[in-house]
Design an enzyme around this catalytic site. Structure first.
Site, short mmCIF file in Angstrom:
data_model
loop_
_atom_site.label_atom_id
_atom_site.label_comp_id
_atom_site.label_asym_id
_atom_site.label_seq_id
_atom_site.Cartn_x
_atom_site.Cartn_y
_atom_site.Cartn_z
N HIS A 261 -6.01 -5.40 3.45
CA HIS A 261 -5.02 -4.96 2.48
C HIS A 261 -5.25 -3.52 2.04
O HIS A 261 -4.43 -2.95 1.33
CB HIS A 261 -5.08 -5.91 1.27
CG HIS A 261 -4.05 -5.62 0.23
ND1 HIS A 261 -2.90 -4.93 0.48
CD2 HIS A 261 -4.00 -5.93 -1.07
CE1 HIS A 261 -2.18 -4.84 -0.63
NE2 HIS A 261 -2.84 -5.43 -1.59
N CYS A 262 -6.37 -2.88 2.47
CA CYS A 262 -6.70 -1.58 1.88
C CYS A 262 -6.56 -0.40 2.86
O CYS A 262 -5.70 0.45 2.69
CB CYS A 262 -8.12 -1.61 1.34
SG CYS A 262 -8.31 -2.82 0.03
N ILE A 263 -7.43 -0.37 3.88
CA ILE A 263 -7.58 0.85 4.68
C ILE A 263 -6.29 1.23 5.44
O ILE A 263 -5.98 2.42 5.52
CB ILE A 263 -8.78 0.72 5.66
CG1 ILE A 263 -10.03 0.22 4.91
CG2 ILE A 263 -9.09 2.04 6.35
CD1 ILE A 263 -10.50 1.12 3.78
#
Ligand SMILES: NC(=O)c1ccc[n+]([C@@H]2O[C@H](COP(=O)([O-])OP(=O)(O)OC[C@H]3O[C@@H](n4cnc5c(N)ncnc54)[C@H](O)[C@@H]3O)[C@@H](O)[C@H]2O)c1
Length: 441
Positions: free
Chosen positions: A273-275
């Protein structure tokens, strides 16, 4: 006594009720830490299934044992609810809702906006509101504050507002939430003091910064740094591969330098969900300032190409064995975006499956943590079922593609019974004398 002083006293005496909005990968560890420090926590989620599962002692995130949360509920330390009217109850509200991209690959702020509206509907004097979701610099001031100000209450006098980014690394066991320093930026000095005091009760180190914007930018910098460095090793992987050099061996050698080098590893593409998402929040915001973010664009370009590269390697390796990708049976090992978690968000495995199928391969998968495909916003994988990883099953496939290097998979067995292994994670590095042909990709 002033409202800020009252809240400070409640925090120091652990009498403040803590509200956590969004009981997912980030929210639940936060609940655990505040309860462990002796606070009572009221958790909010719009998903009634999650709340019901927590109450029933059932798990929906593999590495966060449900029994722990059930015992917190039974002992009246933690309560989970879907009733947003109850947002008036907590003294401090920590927001951990999703910050994805929309269809145009731009920041989708609907979760943050909706949560802020829910809070504004019942905001009372003396509450501290902290956003933890990863987002572009300016969100707390430009998106949240106007909605909260609409209540007629004044920030820094009646209510308090801060940003403190979550730095959770799901599945990691060597560093706990408590050990990860917490960066805290307040809208003003009162807000900062209160947020610093609150987190100071639960984590080993708090890092105060001068504004919400600095805290927001710090989190984005961390994720851009990862994204760009992963792109760098992915690009070098392609070059070294052409030169007949094993990129993994190169990185192992380089990381022996005791300073000035941090190891990043190539892979089949970015996931989670982030990078893959957060850097695009910054490049979107940068347009407002007329500044380019070329590193981010270039990294995204290189990382996005990786699944295509892997599928080409599978096709080449099959070709060497006199087989076409079309009609070949491919077993994808690992559906999760990284090792030892059950999270499929943005997982490159899903893209690999779709690309392989588009080129006519017959694809199945095995993942010990994901028995069947989970609902995803942009992919349809709910019909997929994990097949058992057995010698007999391995022999049925023309190629085994290692997409995720889960620790507990038997790579010896894979390399003994598969006809061909394409390894995107160097998971087979310790297998001595593999019977299968192993190709790194
Ligand atoms: N997962 C990670 O590794 C990680 C690490 C650091 C930061 N973050 C950031 O933390 C944030 C949350 O990520 P996550 O992985 O925990 O997401 P998640 O999807 O696991 O959890 C978010 C939860 O929020 C709930 N929710 C959505 N809207 C809501 C609303 N209006 N009110 C109440 N609940 C609502 C959802 O139902 C879901 O359960 C994101 O901004 C993410 O970028 C994630």
């Amino acid at each position: 006594m002033k409202l800020a002083d009252q809240l400070l006293e409640q925090i120091r005496e652990h009498k403040a009720l803590v509200g956590v909005v969004g009981l997912g990968y980030v929210g639940l560890p936060l609940v655990r830490e505040f309860c462990a420090a002796g606070f009572r926590v009221l958790g909010f989620d719009i998903d009634p299934q999650k709340v019901a599962m927590l109450k029933a002692g059932k798990t929906y995130i593999r590495h966060l044992p449900a029994a722990h949360f059930k015992s917190l509920i039974d002992n009246d330390r933690f309560e989970a609810t879907t009733d947003m009217q109850r947002l008036s109850e907590p003294d401090a509200i920590l927001i951990c809702v999703p910050t994805p991209l929309d269809k145009m690959r731009e920041p989708d702020m609907t979760y943050v906006v909706n949560t802020t509206r829910q809070i504004a509907a019942v905001l009372r004097a003396g509450q501290l509101v902290v956003l933890e979701s990863t987002t572009y610099p300016g969100t707390t001031r430009e998106v949240m504050k106007p909605v909260l100000d609409g209540t007629g209450l004044r920030v820094e006098r009646d209510y308090f507002l801060a940003f403190s980014p979550e730095r959770e690394d799901p599945g990691r066991t060597d560093i706990t939430t408590r050990d990860i320093p917490k960066v805290v930026g307040g809208f003003g000095p009162q807000s900062r003091k209160l947020a610093v005091a609150l987190y100071g009760e639960v984590v080993a180190q708090v890092v105060p910064v001068t504004s919400c914007e600095v805290a927001e930018a710090a989190k984005i910098l961390e994720n851009v740094y990862r994204c760009v460095n992963i792109a760098l090793v992915n690009e070098l992987k392609l070059l070294f591969d052409r030169m007949g050099i094993d990129v993994w061996e190169v990185i192992e050698a380089a990381r022996t330098k005791p300073f000035g080098f941090q190891a990043f590893y190539p892979g089949p593409g970015l996931g989670g969900h982030c990078i893959p998402i957060d850097p695009l929040y910054l490049s979107w915001k940068a347009r407002q300032y007329g500044r380019p973010t070329r590193f981010i664009e270039l990294a995204a370009e290189i990382n996005t190409l990786m699944p295509e590269h892997v599928v080409n390697r599978v096709a080449e390796a099959l070709n060497e064995q006199g087989k076409a990708l079309k009609g070949s049976r491919v077993l994808v090992l690992g559906l999760a975006y990284k090792r030892d978690v059950d999270d499929v968000r943005e997982s490159p495995s899903v893209t690999l499956i779709e690309l392989l199928q588009a080129r006519g391969a017959r694809v199945e998968y095995h993942d010990p943590f994901i028995p069947s495909g989970k609902p995803m916003r942009e992919h349809k994988i709910t019909h997929l079922r994990s097949i058992p990883l057995t010698p007999a099953n391995l022999k049925k496939f023309d190629c085994v593609l290692i997409a995720t290097d889960h620790t507990n998979l038997d790579y010896e067995m894979v390399c003994k019974h598969a006809a061909l292994v394409v390894d995107t994670r160097n998971a087979t590095a310790r297998v001595r004398r593999p019977r299968a042909r192993v190709v790194k990709a």
